[in-house]
Design a protein around this motif. Structure first.
Motif, PDB file in Angstrom:
ATOM      1  N   THR A   1      32.041 -12.664  10.801  1.00 27.29           N
ATOM      2  CA  THR A   1      33.396 -13.192  10.892  1.00 27.29           C
ATOM      3  C   THR A   1      33.608 -13.732  12.296  1.00 27.29           C
ATOM      4  OG1 THR A   1      35.733 -12.728  10.433  1.00 27.29           O
ATOM      5  CG2 THR A   1      34.519 -11.052  11.640  1.00 27.29           C
ATOM      6  N   CYS A   2      34.507 -14.667  12.425  1.00 23.00           N
ATOM      7  CA  CYS A   2      34.828 -15.262  13.726  1.00 23.00           C
ATOM      8  C   CYS A   2      36.288 -14.959  14.015  1.00 23.00           C
ATOM      9  CB  CYS A   2      34.578 -16.769  13.699  1.00 23.00           C
ATOM     10  SG  CYS A   2      35.188 -17.643  15.164  1.00 23.00           S
ATOM     11  N   CYS A   3      36.542 -14.154  15.057  1.00 24.88           N
ATOM     12  CA  CYS A   3      37.930 -13.774  15.339  1.00 24.88           C
ATOM     13  C   CYS A   3      38.756 -14.993  15.751  1.00 24.88           C
ATOM     14  CB  CYS A   3      37.981 -12.676  16.392  1.00 24.88           C
ATOM     15  SG  CYS A   3      37.269 -13.078  17.988  1.00 24.88           S
ATOM     16  N   GLY A   4      38.119 -15.977  16.366  1.00 25.52           N
ATOM     17  CA  GLY A   4      38.835 -17.190  16.730  1.00 25.52           C
ATOM     18  C   GLY A   4      39.237 -17.993  15.512  1.00 25.52           C
ATOM     19  N   PHE A   5      38.326 -18.137  14.561  1.00 27.32           N
ATOM     20  CA  PHE A   5      38.651 -18.854  13.335  1.00 27.32           C
ATOM     21  C   PHE A   5      39.705 -18.091  12.532  1.00 27.32           C
ATOM     22  CE2 PHE A   5      36.284 -22.635  12.053  1.00 27.32           C
ATOM     23  CZ  PHE A   5      37.036 -23.036  10.963  1.00 27.32           C
ATOM     24  N   ASN A   6      39.571 -16.757  12.497  1.00 22.57           N
ATOM     25  CA  ASN A   6      40.571 -15.947  11.797  1.00 22.57           C
ATOM     26  C   ASN A   6      41.957 -16.212  12.373  1.00 22.57           C
ATOM     27  OD1 ASN A   6      38.488 -14.818  10.338  1.00 22.57           O
ATOM     28  ND2 ASN A   6      38.429 -12.918  11.513  1.00 22.57           N
ATOM     29  N   ASN A   7      42.034 -16.206  13.700  1.00 22.24           N
ATOM     30  CA  ASN A   7      43.313 -16.405  14.371  1.00 22.24           C
ATOM     31  C   ASN A   7      43.866 -17.801  14.089  1.00 22.24           C
ATOM     32  OD1 ASN A   7      45.402 -16.026  16.611  1.00 22.24           O
ATOM     33  ND2 ASN A   7      44.208 -17.739  17.396  1.00 22.24           N
ATOM     34  N   ASN A   8      43.007 -18.800  14.179  1.00 21.22           N
ATOM     35  CA  ASN A   8      43.461 -20.181  14.033  1.00 21.22           C
ATOM     36  C   ASN A   8      43.870 -20.507  12.604  1.00 21.22           C
ATOM     37  OD1 ASN A   8      43.941 -22.882  14.839  1.00 21.22           O
ATOM     38  ND2 ASN A   8      41.900 -23.470  14.179  1.00 21.22           N
TER      39      ASN A   8
ATOM     40  N   ALA B   1      41.864 -10.395  12.977  1.00 24.03           N
ATOM     41  CA  ALA B   1      41.219  -9.554  11.969  1.00 24.03           C
ATOM     42  C   ALA B   1      41.257 -10.160  10.567  1.00 24.03           C
ATOM     43  CB  ALA B   1      41.881  -8.176  11.938  1.00 24.03           C
ATOM     44  N   MET B   2      42.026 -11.210  10.383  1.00 26.62           N
ATOM     45  CA  MET B   2      42.273 -11.733   9.036  1.00 26.62           C
ATOM     46  C   MET B   2      41.117 -12.621   8.575  1.00 26.62           C
ATOM     47  SD  MET B   2      44.936 -10.077   8.574  1.00 26.62           S
ATOM     48  CE  MET B   2      45.357 -10.686   6.949  1.00 26.62           C
ATOM     49  N   ARG B   3      40.177 -12.013   7.874  1.00 23.62           N
ATOM     50  CA  ARG B   3      38.964 -12.704   7.456  1.00 23.62           C
ATOM     51  C   ARG B   3      39.217 -13.684   6.302  1.00 23.62           C
ATOM     52  NH1 ARG B   3      33.853  -8.717   8.224  1.00 23.62           N
ATOM     53  NH2 ARG B   3      34.554  -7.698  10.143  1.00 23.62           N
ATOM     54  N   ASP B   4      38.295 -14.607   6.162  1.00 24.28           N
ATOM     55  CA  ASP B   4      38.358 -15.592   5.082  1.00 24.28           C
ATOM     56  C   ASP B   4      37.729 -14.962   3.842  1.00 24.28           C
ATOM     57  OD1 ASP B   4      38.250 -17.723   3.375  1.00 24.28           O
ATOM     58  OD2 ASP B   4      37.362 -19.124   4.819  1.00 24.28           O
ATOM     59  N   HIS B   5      38.542 -14.570   2.887  1.00 24.51           N
ATOM     60  CA  HIS B   5      38.044 -13.852   1.717  1.00 24.51           C
ATOM     61  C   HIS B   5      37.308 -14.756   0.739  1.00 24.51           C
ATOM     62  CE1 HIS B   5      41.568 -11.070   2.871  1.00 24.51           C
ATOM     63  NE2 HIS B   5      40.472 -10.737   3.539  1.00 24.51           N
ATOM     64  N   ARG B   6      37.326 -16.064   0.978  1.00 24.16           N
ATOM     65  CA  ARG B   6      36.498 -16.971   0.186  1.00 24.16           C
ATOM     66  C   ARG B   6      35.026 -16.806   0.532  1.00 24.16           C
ATOM     67  NH1 ARG B   6      39.543 -22.427   1.772  1.00 24.16           N
ATOM     68  NH2 ARG B   6      39.092 -21.460   3.782  1.00 24.16           N
ATOM     69  N   TRP B   7      34.738 -16.065   1.616  1.00 20.02           N
ATOM     70  CA  TRP B   7      33.360 -15.798   2.031  1.00 20.02           C
ATOM     71  C   TRP B   7      32.742 -14.625   1.279  1.00 20.02           C
ATOM     72  CZ3 TRP B   7      30.255 -17.012   6.679  1.00 20.02           C
ATOM     73  CH2 TRP B   7      30.643 -18.200   7.280  1.00 20.02           C
ATOM     74  N   CYS B   8      33.548 -13.838   0.594  1.00 13.47           N
ATOM     75  CA  CYS B   8      33.063 -12.561   0.058  1.00 13.47           C
ATOM     76  C   CYS B   8      31.825 -12.730  -0.818  1.00 13.47           C
ATOM     77  CB  CYS B   8      34.174 -11.857  -0.718  1.00 13.47           C
ATOM     78  SG  CYS B   8      35.618 -11.431   0.285  1.00 13.47           S
ATOM     79  N   ASP B   9      31.920 -13.574  -1.834  1.00 16.79           N
ATOM     80  CA  ASP B   9      30.760 -13.785  -2.710  1.00 16.79           C
ATOM     81  C   ASP B   9      29.579 -14.363  -1.942  1.00 16.79           C
ATOM     82  OD1 ASP B   9      31.730 -12.852  -5.204  1.00 16.79           O
ATOM     83  OD2 ASP B   9      32.889 -14.693  -5.466  1.00 16.79           O
ATOM     84  N   MET B  10      29.846 -15.214  -0.964  1.00 18.86           N
ATOM     85  CA  MET B  10      28.765 -15.814  -0.175  1.00 18.86           C
ATOM     86  C   MET B  10      28.012 -14.752   0.620  1.00 18.86           C
ATOM     87  SD  MET B  10      29.057 -18.996  -1.044  1.00 18.86           S
ATOM     88  CE  MET B  10      28.193 -20.047   0.139  1.00 18.86           C
ATOM     89  N   MET B  11      28.744 -13.795   1.176  1.00 16.73           N
ATOM     90  CA  MET B  11      28.101 -12.742   1.959  1.00 16.73           C
ATOM     91  C   MET B  11      27.262 -11.832   1.071  1.00 16.73           C
ATOM     92  SD  MET B  11      28.615 -13.137   5.200  1.00 16.73           S
ATOM     93  CE  MET B  11      28.258 -14.852   4.759  1.00 16.73           C
ATOM     94  N   PHE B  12      27.753 -11.539  -0.127  1.00 15.54           N
ATOM     95  CA  PHE B  12      26.959 -10.728  -1.055  1.00 15.54           C
ATOM     96  C   PHE B  12      25.710 -11.483  -1.502  1.00 15.54           C
ATOM     97  CE2 PHE B  12      30.660  -7.997  -1.367  1.00 15.54           C
ATOM     98  CZ  PHE B  12      30.076  -6.738  -1.520  1.00 15.54           C
ATOM     99  N   ALA B  13      25.846 -12.773  -1.752  1.00 11.80           N
ATOM    100  CA  ALA B  13      24.681 -13.575  -2.133  1.00 11.80           C
ATOM    101  C   ALA B  13      23.639 -13.578  -1.022  1.00 11.80           C
ATOM    102  CB  ALA B  13      25.119 -15.001  -2.462  1.00 11.80           C
ATOM    103  N   GLU B  14      24.115 -13.751   0.210  1.00 10.07           N
ATOM    104  CA  GLU B  14      23.185 -13.755   1.336  1.00 10.07           C
ATOM    105  C   GLU B  14      22.500 -12.400   1.491  1.00 10.07           C
ATOM    106  OE1 GLU B  14      23.331 -14.462   6.168  1.00 10.07           O
ATOM    107  OE2 GLU B  14      24.829 -15.451   4.896  1.00 10.07           O
TER     108      GLU B  14
END
Length: 365
Positions: free
Chosen positions: A291-298, A304-317
């Motif tokens: 996760t990128c805290c700067g991207f989360n903030n922006n 701390a607010m992560r991009d939850h569209r990444w969830c499946d991507m992280m499991f796939a990886e």
């Protein structure tokens, strides 16, 4: 980090720098920022013993004269501690004169090329396809430096081809999914397929060294503990100086990215901000997920607010890396080191966790 320009000569589709302008840092300002950090190094009790200077943009080579002058000035100082400089670059502004200078100063300066793979991938992401000519120069002079390949939704299905193209030129490659993309479950299926296909290539060609993308350790998968940690040095062992000398935790908090909202973080990231996303509390990969805290903030208004569209991507990886690492280390069992053995154990543990995870089971079917 020195934000030496807000200008860029490309308009990459996934670019997060929304406030570009024809603004440049002066040499006087660059020296003032560096001198401030050198003084911090010289202070008794300093926690740091070396300094890395990263020239950032925009496209930093639009202000190449500043890069050249700063590096030559620092070399003339004969500093009593280690230092190194680098610059991210899209590679479009190289010239014979600049190549000659970079080669002459390669011990203190590293060009870090962002290059997104095949001609089709480059055109899809950047609108520029002819930079393959620069790769032999880079691999000859900085053989250990990775070329950074960003993968977008448009190029995901070509990930394997992009990595192998660069490997064919002897280049080390780092791979990162584009931040801010609207990743979906179908993309995760494609990502897992690409990882498996790339992994099969290395298993079929055991003499070739796998890309670091496939070798990322899996120690944190399944780890206990509620508190998530920050992955980077933003606001701790990193500081970004904007063109006017104002400081930020990293470039992701600067006006180039955040516009007027950047003022909130001029004094750094408060320890009370926290990096734990409540949404992730029960997730099996919450401590491994990048996760990128700067991207989360922006993008979402909090570090701390992560991009939850990444969830499946992280499991796939995670699944793809587990499968590859277990097969690869089994194939190379006679050459395994103590460090490799630890990685194998981590992959075994991670795979056992993933097999029981509902999120992973969808992809494992």
């Amino acid at each position: 980090m020195l934000m030496i320009t807000h200008a860029c000569n490309l308009n990459c589709r996934y670019c997060y720098e929304k406030y570009k302008s024809n603004s440049f840092m002066t040499l006087q300002m660059a020296k003032a920022c560096i001198n401030k950090e050198l003084e911090n190094l010289r202070k008794e009790g300093s926690n740091f013993r070396e300094i890395a200077i990263e020239f950032m943009g925009g496209e930093p080579f639009l202000n190449f004269g500043l890069i050249r002058n700063v590096v030559e000035w620092m070399e003339s100082l004969h500093l009593p501690f280690e230092w190194l400089s680098s610059s991210s670059t899209n590679g479009t502004l190289f010239s014979d004169e600049r190549r000659q200078w970079m080669k002459l100063h390669r011990e203190h300066f590293i060009p870090c090329l962002s290059f997104d793979g095949t001609t089709e991938m480059q055109e899809a992401n950047r609108g520029e396809a002819n930079l393959i000519r620069e790769i032999p120069f880079l691999t000859e002079n900085w053989p250990m430096q990775e070329i950074h390949m960003t993968v977008s939704k448009r190029t995901l299905s070509m990930l394997r081809d992009g990595v192998l193209l660069l490997q064919g030129f002897g280049a080390r490659t780092s791979v990162a999914l584009a931040q801010g993309e609207a990743w979906e479950y179908a993309d995760a299926v494609t990502l897992l397929d690409q990882i498996r296909s790339l992994g099969k290539y290395y298993l079929d060609h055991p003499m070739e060294k796998p890309t670091t993308f496939l070798c990322r350790p899996l120690y944190e998968v399944g780890e206990d503990g509620d508190e998530q940690t920050k992955f980077c040095g933003a606001g701790t062992n990193m500081v970004a100086y904007d063109i006017d000398g104002a400081t930020y935790p990293c470039h992701m908090f600067t006006p180039l990215v955040c516009g007027d909202a950047s003022a909130k973080y001029k004094n750094g990231i408060s320890p009370c901000c926290g990096y734990t996303d409540p949404f992730c509390k029960q997730c099996d990969v919450r401590h491994w997920c990048t996760t990128c805290c700067g991207f989360n903030n922006n993008q979402r208004g909090g570090v701390a607010m992560r991009d939850h569209r990444w969830c499946d991507m992280m499991f796939a990886e995670a699944i793809g890396l587990c499968e590859f690492q277990l097969s690869y280390y089994d194939q190379h069992s006679k050459e395994i080191t103590e460090e490799d053995a630890l990685a194998v154990n981590a992959a075994v543990k991670a795979y056992e966790v993933l097999k029981c995870s509902q999120m992973a089971q969808r992809l494992l079917k």
